[in-house]
Design an enzyme around this catalytic site. Structure first.
Site, mmCIF file in Angstrom:
data_model
loop_
_atom_site.group_PDB
_atom_site.id
_atom_site.type_symbol
_atom_site.label_atom_id
_atom_site.label_comp_id
_atom_site.label_asym_id
_atom_site.label_seq_id
_atom_site.Cartn_x
_atom_site.Cartn_y
_atom_site.Cartn_z
ATOM 1 N N TYR A 199 26.823 -11.886 57.240
ATOM 2 C CA TYR A 199 28.043 -11.395 57.892
ATOM 3 C C TYR A 199 28.830 -12.586 58.410
ATOM 4 C CZ TYR A 199 31.105 -9.296 61.382
ATOM 5 O OH TYR A 199 32.207 -8.922 62.111
ATOM 6 N N GLU A 249 37.338 -10.334 58.417
ATOM 7 C CA GLU A 249 35.919 -9.968 58.440
ATOM 8 C C GLU A 249 35.376 -9.894 57.011
ATOM 9 O OE1 GLU A 249 34.604 -5.888 59.480
ATOM 10 O OE2 GLU A 249 33.348 -6.848 60.984
#
Ligand code: GDP
Ligand code: MN
Length: 395
Positions: free
Chosen positions: A119, A205
């Site tokens: 991530y 993101e």
């Protein structure tokens, strides 16, 4: 302003980031079977484009198979039929709620053999006035869940400059990556920082950022939020706005230069000035109810704007009562009071209304409201006005 994954990837590709080849479609899928010949596979990945996360784990309202909004397909001739089933269908994910969102865009991408999912995100940390990177070896899944169950797995890095940055070697152990992968990650971070500052993003993101079978990083998903206040510097980005993704009431308000944000409560608020609107919402909460909206009428609160404000607030079925809170400055309270009275008559407005005036000609304004014979209530004191509007919502 949020943009779609396929738009985010087009932008990031220009900044030299490792993105797989793909093709996007808006409603019309006619050219898909020819286009697919240009995309390496199998597999191919068919991705629903909506402004919400959790697509992979989501499901369709008219489900055509038990898979979600992101499907990895191994048979070339199935790509088309799966894309067709998704297009126009309603996708329900953790983030959309039960109503779901209609899929109007599809993105077809070359598949990737995944070794590991990480991530990575960039955002503005308001507490430090710095751009921050959040990175975690626990990617692919819900990062909010990781933050609760394994907060130590999320590493926060603050940047004091936005180019030529280097990443600390300790990341190698924390993320379980090799020296050359750390170098690759450093290069990706620099490119992302360049993209972030160049487009005035508020968030980028990447979840997941994957390591493929060859051990190289690939950005498999991308979400970008742009800073609305900087959009004027990027007309080409402003054009990426997908109106079908926006709340129709918020759009209508924006067309009239009003600031409206729909909320979940039952008390409608019509206020001039953002600070006063915030204070109004706070005091409603203090007396035990929730505001139905934030609505800043802006500087010129005349009859037409009050009518528009009423129409917007009225189209929310949750509203039980309304508090109008006006500070008279250049605009006199009695002028606004006349506007309110005319608007109520013109719309035959029935919801209980409490009006509070302060500032220029507040007493005259109060008299106009009280003499209107329309059942409107004018209360000078902020606290009393808030108590009254909460009480009316309960009846
Ligand atoms: P989200 O669920 O809305 O965040 O959508 P993502 O784009 O992140 O896709 C969800 C999941 O699908 C990813 O976490 C991956 O596990 C998987 N996925 C996406 N693209 C590929 C691909 O090219 N190959 C494989 N094998 N899986 C993929
Ligand atoms: Mn994702």
């Amino acid at each position: 302003m949020n943009i779609h994954e396929y738009q985010a990837k087009e932008i990031l590709k220009k900044f030299g980031l490792p993105i797989l080849k793909g093709k996007s479609y808006n409603k019309n899928l006619e050219t898909l079977s020819a286009d697919i010949e240009d995309l390496n596979g199998p597999p191919w990945v068919v991705k629903s484009q909506i402004h919400a996360g959790g697509r992979g784990a989501g499901h369709f309202k008219n489900s055509f198979n038990d898979k979600g909004g992101v499907q990895v397909v191994f048979e070339k001739n199935e790509v088309s039929s799966i894309a067709k089933s998704m297009m126009g269908n309603v996708l329900i994910t953790k983030q959309t709620g039960e109503i779901g969102k209609t899929v109007n865009h599809i993105f077809i991408e070359e598949g990737c053999e995944i070794d590991r999912e990480l991530y990575l995100s960039l955002l503005v940390d308001r507490n430090n006035s710095k751009v921050m990177m959040m990175i975690s070896s626990a990617g692919g899944m819900d990062i909010e869940e990781v933050a609760v169950s394994n907060p130590e797995k999320i590493i926060n890095i603050h940047f004091t400059k936005y180019k030529d940055i280097s990443l600390d070697e300790s990341l190698q152990i924390k993320l379980e990556i090799t020296k050359s992968q750390l170098d690759e990650l450093t290069s990706i971070t620099n490119k992302l920082l360049n993209a972030f500052t160049s487009i005035d993003a508020s968030t980028i993101e990447i979840n997941p950022l994957v390591l493929n079978k060859e051990g190289n990083f690939v950005l498999l998903d991308a979400k970008i939020s742009l800073d609305d206040n900087a959009l004027f510097r990027h007309p080409e980005l402003a054009e990426l706005k997908d109106l079908t993704e926006e709340d129709p009431l918020e759009l209508q308000a924006a067309e009239h230069d009003m600031n409206y944000v729909k909320l979940d409560g039952s008390i409608g608020c019509m206020v001039n000035g953002a600070g006063l609107a915030m204070a109004t919402m706070d005091i409603i909460k203090q007396f035990g109810k929730e505001p139905a909206n934030f609505l800043d009428l802006g500087g010129t609160a005349n009859k037409d704007r009050v009518i528009m404000g009423f129409k917007i607030i009225q189209s929310d079925p949750n509203v039980k009562s309304i508090l109008i809170n006006i500070f008279g400055g250049i605009i006199h309270c009695d002028m606004i009071a006349n506007g309110i009275v005319e608007a109520v008559k013109e719309l035959d407005f029935k919801l209980p209304l409490v009006v509070r005036f302060q500032g220029t000609n507040s007493r005259e304004g109060k008299n106009v409201i009280n003499n209107s014979n329309l059942g409107l209530i004018a209360i000078e004191d902020f606290t009393e006005a808030a108590k009254k509007v909460v009480e009316l919502a309960k009846e």
